[in-house]
Write an enzyme that holds these catalytic residues in place. Structure first.
Site, PDB file in Angstrom:
ATOM      1  N   HIS A  22      43.850  66.009   5.158  1.00  0.00           N
ATOM      2  CA  HIS A  22      44.391  65.649   6.284  1.00  0.00           C
ATOM      3  C   HIS A  22      45.702  64.623   5.910  1.00  0.00           C
ATOM      4  O   HIS A  22      46.442  64.281   6.889  1.00  0.00           O
ATOM      5  CB  HIS A  22      43.677  64.841   7.279  1.00  0.00           C
ATOM      6  CG  HIS A  22      42.617  66.043   7.998  1.00  0.00           C
ATOM      7  ND1 HIS A  22      42.455  66.204   9.524  1.00  0.00           N
ATOM      8  CD2 HIS A  22      41.427  66.606   7.537  1.00  0.00           C
ATOM      9  CE1 HIS A  22      41.729  67.072   9.762  1.00  0.00           C
ATOM     10  NE2 HIS A  22      40.982  67.463   8.701  1.00  0.00           N
ATOM     11  N   ASP A  81      52.778  60.067   6.340  1.00  0.00           N
ATOM     12  CA  ASP A  81      51.532  60.398   7.023  1.00  0.00           C
ATOM     13  C   ASP A  81      51.424  61.716   7.025  1.00  0.00           C
ATOM     14  O   ASP A  81      52.358  62.543   6.972  1.00  0.00           O
ATOM     15  CB  ASP A  81      52.237  60.026   8.790  1.00  0.00           C
ATOM     16  CG  ASP A  81      50.794  59.517   9.513  1.00  0.00           C
ATOM     17  OD1 ASP A  81      49.610  60.114   9.163  1.00  0.00           O
ATOM     18  OD2 ASP A  81      51.004  59.079  10.587  1.00  0.00           O
TER      19      ASP A  81
HETATM   20  P1  ADP Z   1      45.621  58.763  11.943  1.00  0.00           P
HETATM   21  O1  ADP Z   1      44.866  59.935  11.914  1.00  0.00           O
HETATM   22  O2  ADP Z   1      46.030  58.068  10.639  1.00  0.00           O
HETATM   23  O3  ADP Z   1      44.919  57.612  12.641  1.00  0.00           O
HETATM   24  P2  ADP Z   1      47.419  60.232  14.097  1.00  0.00           P
HETATM   25  O4  ADP Z   1      48.562  59.867  14.711  1.00  0.00           O
HETATM   26  O5  ADP Z   1      47.261  61.451  13.401  1.00  0.00           O
HETATM   27  O6  ADP Z   1      46.912  59.069  13.037  1.00  0.00           O
HETATM   28  O7  ADP Z   1      46.002  60.056  15.065  1.00  0.00           O
HETATM   29  C1  ADP Z   1      45.504  58.927  15.692  1.00  0.00           C
HETATM   30  C2  ADP Z   1      44.769  59.251  16.763  1.00  0.00           C
HETATM   31  O8  ADP Z   1      44.100  58.085  17.401  1.00  0.00           O
HETATM   32  C3  ADP Z   1      45.804  60.028  18.120  1.00  0.00           C
HETATM   33  O9  ADP Z   1      44.864  61.038  18.711  1.00  0.00           O
HETATM   34  C4  ADP Z   1      45.861  58.808  18.845  1.00  0.00           C
HETATM   35  O10 ADP Z   1      46.142  59.153  20.262  1.00  0.00           O
HETATM   36  C5  ADP Z   1      44.594  58.187  18.611  1.00  0.00           C
HETATM   37  N1  ADP Z   1      44.788  56.536  19.033  1.00  0.00           N
HETATM   38  C6  ADP Z   1      45.534  55.785  18.121  1.00  0.00           C
HETATM   39  N2  ADP Z   1      45.571  54.574  18.746  1.00  0.00           N
HETATM   40  C7  ADP Z   1      45.087  54.506  19.801  1.00  0.00           C
HETATM   41  C8  ADP Z   1      44.559  53.284  20.642  1.00  0.00           C
HETATM   42  N3  ADP Z   1      44.988  52.468  20.530  1.00  0.00           N
HETATM   43  N4  ADP Z   1      43.472  54.024  21.782  1.00  0.00           N
HETATM   44  C9  ADP Z   1      43.272  55.204  21.761  1.00  0.00           C
HETATM   45  N5  ADP Z   1      43.612  56.122  20.770  1.00  0.00           N
HETATM   46  C10 ADP Z   1      44.295  55.749  19.889  1.00  0.00           C
HETATM   47  C1  G6P Z   2      42.743  59.278   9.481  1.00  0.00           C
HETATM   48  C2  G6P Z   2      41.868  60.177   8.317  1.00  0.00           C
HETATM   49  C3  G6P Z   2      40.655  60.399   8.936  1.00  0.00           C
HETATM   50  C4  G6P Z   2      40.061  59.223   9.538  1.00  0.00           C
HETATM   51  C5  G6P Z   2      40.829  58.506  10.553  1.00  0.00           C
HETATM   52  C6  G6P Z   2      40.255  57.336  10.933  1.00  0.00           C
HETATM   53  O1  G6P Z   2      42.972  60.276  10.467  1.00  0.00           O
HETATM   54  O2  G6P Z   2      42.706  61.358   7.850  1.00  0.00           O
HETATM   55  O3  G6P Z   2      39.854  61.262   7.897  1.00  0.00           O
HETATM   56  O4  G6P Z   2      38.713  59.500   9.951  1.00  0.00           O
HETATM   57  O5  G6P Z   2      42.223  58.226  10.116  1.00  0.00           O
HETATM   58  O6  G6P Z   2      39.801  56.515   9.957  1.00  0.00           O
HETATM   59  P1  G6P Z   2      38.462  55.933   9.779  1.00  0.00           P
HETATM   60  O7  G6P Z   2      38.556  55.217   8.525  1.00  0.00           O
HETATM   61  O8  G6P Z   2      38.186  55.073  10.888  1.00  0.00           O
HETATM   62  O9  G6P Z   2      37.508  57.137   9.672  1.00  0.00           O
END
Ligand code: ADP
Ligand code: G6P
Length: 493
Positions: free
Chosen positions: A179, A391
């Site tokens: 991912h 990202d």
């Molecule tokens: P990562 O996987 O690195 O966290 P992404 O942008 O791909 O980054 O996914 C983040 C996910 O977490 C999204 O579905 C987003 O809606 C959710 N998210 C991020 N911040 C918040 C928040 N403060 N409250 C609820 N959901 C959140």
């Molecule tokens: C990214 C990673 C996921 C992970 C998520 C939240 O999306 O690709 O594998 O689950 O961040 O991070 P955490 O360490 O809380 O699982």
């Protein structure tokens, strides 16, 4: 391809990821409770299993799992609610520290995001990583019921599971999806365990990446480091032979449940919240940032850009407001704790300088928000600022587009987010290190006419809708399990 049917539907899907989509914790009366986990992997995969059923194997986010009976009932209840079953992998705290906080998040995460100065290459971390990957492999082996089960391992925590499964003589086909980005050769070479990681990845039948950039980096690493292996082919899926086995290498941009977000955005509950939010922020342009607390997300740079916009475009005073939501993440790692302080300091500095009676420039929430609130914020925001330094994909960008049912929002997007490989033509692309460049994009978005905003947003939504999460799953599974690579459709990257 429809949401509900595809030619691999009859096979049981076994998803394996570090984290289960529900995280266990204890409430203040000491009772176990299940909460939704956070992050892009869960947002993307949870609707898939809900849609087609199956099994999810993963760590339940706690090491205090003595009361197995009580936990069993939590998982049984959750299986009823979610429509698929869970197999928790319990890990002792010492292993969680070294494997999750250590190797996964202080070696692989920073290195693969090109931030090698944040790495801690402690050998103990590597040992724990291997051990945990073996534990996961044993759990999978115990849960395979048929050769036709589709085993799909996810993300950087579990790169060694395929190899460990082969050592257990598992013969089922195993797909793997990374991912996060795969780094360029000169960065990957810094990893002390670079050969072991490449060799374990090549034990999978399919190695999936988010973008062509990531796949190209991987292929370059393999060719430079393992010169007996040549990855060949054209199109979405390449292939090679490793010890007489075919290994496929592809790129598949992950996505979201577009229809779910679009539908939610039109509900009365969201509509009502949008009105309330707009009433609280009477300024002309509401700018939104939504992120997990992570140094890869470029949050300080974004705040500096917002400040720069206020300095260089003084006419924006009282006309723009920013809402920045940060969900807590990986708090035990000092880099994350430091980042929290840095963000808070910057916000208080900016607000201290620019606040005027009746106008506070930045509103900051350090908490997760529920889906209704999140969708309402996406809808209410005139501009989404998505500026990661790097990202894998970034689902926030796609969620913003899907929720923008009135087509009037502008997406400002980092060129180093995987999402830019699909959305680059219609978003305002920025270099996340270029503070003035982001400030200019903010100013441009504030002055963009409705016709142009609609044209751009319509095009963005079309792309996200066409390549939604169901498209992604079907394309990936077909690429792993079909016999003929030529049957695969063209790449949307
Ligand atoms: P990562 O996987 O690195 O966290 P992404 O942008 O791909 O980054 O996914 C983040 C996910 O977490 C999204 O579905 C987003 O809606 C959710 N998210 C991020 N911040 C918040 C928040 N403060 N409250 C609820 N959901 C959140
Ligand atoms: C990214 C990673 C996921 C992970 C998520 C939240 O999306 O690709 O594998 O689950 O961040 O991070 P955490 O360490 O809380 O699982």
């Amino acid at each position: 391809i429809t949401n509900k049917t595809n030619n691999s539907q009859k096979n049981r899907l076994i998803i394996v990821s570090n984290r289960l989509p529900i995280v266990l914790s204890k409430d203040n009366k000491g009772r176990w409770q299940a909460e939704q986990g956070s992050g892009g992997l869960i947002t993307a995969l949870a609707p898939v299993l809900k849609n087609r059923g199956g099994l999810w194997i993963g760590w339940p986010g706690t090491s205090r799992a003595h009361d197995k009976k009580a936990l069993e009932s939590v998982f049984t209840r959750a299986a009823g609610d979610f429509g698929y079953t869970f197999e928790p992998v319990f890990l002792p705290e010492s292993l969680v520290n070294a494997y999750y906080f250590g190797f996964s998040n202080q070696v692989l995460w920073p290195l693969f995001h090109d931030l090698q100065t944040r790495c801690d290459f402690s050998p103990d971390y590597w040992n724990a990583y291997q051990k945990v990957n073996e534990i996961f492999a044993r759990t999978i082996a115990q849960n395979i019921k048929s050769q036709d089960d589709h085993i799909w391992v996810h993300d950087y925590h579990l790169m060694g599971v395929g190899q460990a499964l082969r050592k257990l003589h598992a013969t089922a086909k195993i797909g793997y999806f990374l991912h996060i980005p795969f780094p360029p050769l000169d960065i990957f070479l810094k990893l002390p365990w670079r050969f072991q990681i490449l060799e374990s990845l090549l034990c999978y039948d399919m190695i999936g990446f988010q973008t062509q950039r990531d796949r190209r980096n991987f292929v370059q690493c393999v060719h430079a480091m393992l010169n007996h292996i040549r990855i060949k082919g054209r199109g979405q899926v390449l292939s090679t032979q490793v010890n007489g086995r075919m290994v496929r290498v592809g790129n598949f941009p992950i996505s979201i449940d577009y229809n779910e977000f679009a539908k939610k955005a039109g509900t009365r509950a969201v509509e009502k919240r949008v009105d309330e939010i707009r009433a609280v922020f009477p300024s002309d342009h509401l700018i939104l940032g939504v992120d997990r607390l992570d140094y890869s997300k470029g949050i300080p740079e974004r705040l500096l850009a917002f400040r720069n916009a206020l300095q260089r475009y003084p006419e924006l005073e009282k006309k723009i407001s920013m809402v920045q939501i940060v969900v807590p993440s990986r708090q035990r790692i000092p880099e994350y704790e430091n980042l929290k302080h840095e963000i808070e300091q910057l916000i208080s500095e900016i607000n201290g300088t620019f606040t005027r009676p009746g106008w506070v420039p930045i509103h900051y929430l350090y908490q997760g928000v529920d889906r209704t609130e999140l969708t309402a914020l996406y809808r209410a925001a005139d501009i989404a600022l998505v500026t990661p330094l790097k990202d894998g994909m970034n689902l926030v960008a796609k969620e913003y587009c899907a929720s923008n049912i009135h087509l009037d929002g502008v997406l400002i997007l980092s060129e180093f987010a995987g999402a830019s490989s699909q959305l680059y033509k219609h978003a305002l692309l920025v270099n996340p290190h270029d503070i003035e460049g982001i400030a200019d994009a903010i100013n441009q978005a504030c002055h963009m006419g409705l016709d142009e905003r609609k044209k751009r947003m319509r095009a963005l939504r079309k792309i996200v809708k066409k390549t939604d999460i169901y498209w992604w799953v079907d394309t990936f599974l077909k690429a792993v399990f079909s016999h003929d690579l030529d049957t695969l459709g063209p790449l949307e990257d």
